[in-house]
Design an enzyme around this catalytic site. Structure first.
Site, mmCIF file in Angstrom:
data_model
loop_
_atom_site.group_PDB
_atom_site.id
_atom_site.type_symbol
_atom_site.label_atom_id
_atom_site.label_comp_id
_atom_site.label_asym_id
_atom_site.label_seq_id
_atom_site.Cartn_x
_atom_site.Cartn_y
_atom_site.Cartn_z
ATOM 1 N N GLY A 9 110.187 73.009 47.371
ATOM 2 C CA GLY A 9 111.244 71.951 47.466
ATOM 3 C C GLY A 9 110.910 71.060 46.372
ATOM 4 C CB ILE A 10 109.798 67.742 45.899
ATOM 5 C CG1 ILE A 10 110.792 66.723 46.397
ATOM 6 C CG2 ILE A 10 108.964 67.017 44.686
ATOM 7 C CD1 ILE A 10 110.027 65.450 46.999
ATOM 8 N N GLY A 11 108.020 70.362 45.118
ATOM 9 C CA GLY A 11 106.879 71.210 44.508
ATOM 10 C C GLY A 11 107.583 72.108 43.532
ATOM 11 C CB SER A 132 106.203 58.945 52.275
ATOM 12 O OG SER A 132 107.254 58.446 53.047
ATOM 13 C CE1 TYR A 162 105.982 63.475 56.288
ATOM 14 C CE2 TYR A 162 106.610 61.223 55.872
ATOM 15 C CZ TYR A 162 106.660 62.517 55.498
ATOM 16 O OH TYR A 162 106.738 62.679 54.270
#
Length: 289
Positions: A9-11, A132, A162
């Site tokens: 994903g972002i990685g 986040s 989370y």
């Protein structure tokens, strides 16, 4: 330059960006990342991309990975802790801990400790933690309840877990920065933005609230969201920007320094969370910094 990060994903976009700059990149992931590795090689013509297995929900896997890494790699310039899941489980991990907290926080916490000596040897080097904006909703206190499995998987408890995992991540980044001062190793954390990745799609499976939560997220993403490529830019910025040489203990949004959650400034509470984390990650005396 060698970088290590976890998840796609972002990685994946961060890996692609670093590979295009000529970096040697180690992709550490629980899922098979061979296709990602081969695609990155094809797109960048950089053959120096390696994929390795790492399950952050298992401390044994983390230790096995770290031992293998230190046995095969001579340096580590950039460690990007980017792994994340959004939904936990009523069943604890094999280490007896909450799945979400272990994957998002304690696994990377342990991994970073195990690779500290290599980071020092490679200095100047950098540690980058993906936190986040939801860290601002975290309500961490100095007790164990946040590390053990909840008896509920409601949307509220999931959001709470989370948020706490991301607040703990930010706190750990700050303490790593303090403890590694004068070693040439920096540590910073970031909020990548509201990015449409699979991590939030899992929320729609909770208590049949999916249509509501998914619609709300899609509306927010339409007006304020980023693409995955855009969401990777702050991580890449912290990894390679020369203007950040020596900058440590900061929190970034959109490649700019940003104020931290109020609880991150409570030094006594943060120290207690750090000590709890050392215990839960089963750090040996010589592994502590």
């Amino acid at each position: 330059m060698l970088s290590l990060f976890t998840r796609v994903g972002i990685g994946y976009q961060v890996c692609l960006n670093l590979a295009s700059r000529g970096c040697r990149v180690i992709i550490a992931d629980k899922d098979d990342s061979e296709k990602s590795k081969n695609r990155i090689i094809a797109l960048t013509q950089n053959p120096n991309i390696i994929s390795k297995y790492l399950d952050l929900s298992s401390f044994k896997s983390v230790r096995d990975f770290a031992d293998d890494f230190k046995g095969t790699e001579g340096r580590l310039d950039i460690l990007v802790n980017n792994a994340g899941i959004s939904v936990s489980s009523l069943k604890p991990t094999e280490d007896g801990l909450d799945l979400l907290m272990q994957v998002n926080y304690l696994g990377p916490f342990l991994l970073t400790h195990l690779l500290i000596d290599l980071l020092k040897k490679s200095a100047p080097s950098r540690i980058v933690f993906t936190s986040s904006c939801l860290a601002f909703l975290g309500d961490l206190k100095s007790n164990d309840v946040y590390f053990t499995t909840s008896n509920s998987c409601s949307s509220f408890t999931t959001l709470n877990s989370y948020s706490n995992s991301k607040l703990a991540t930010l706190i750990a980044s700050d303490i790593f920065a303090k403890k590694l001062k004068y070693t040439g190793v920096t540590s910073n954390s970031l909020h990548p933005g509201l990015v449409l990745t699979n991590i939030f799609k899992a929320l729609k499976k909770i208590e049949n609230t999916g249509s509501i939560s998914e619609m709300f997220f899609n509306i927010c993403h339409f007006f304020f969201g980023k693409s995955i490529w855009e969401g990777a830019q702050t991580t890449t910025h912290l990894a390679v920007c020369e203007d950040l040489d020596g900058v440590t203990g900061e929190y970034f949004w959109d490649c700019r320094r940003f104020v931290k959650p109020r609880r991150a400034y409570d030094e006594e509470m943060c120290q207690k969370i750090w000590e709890l984390s050392e215990n839960h990650a089963k750090l040996l005396p010589h592994e502590k910094i």
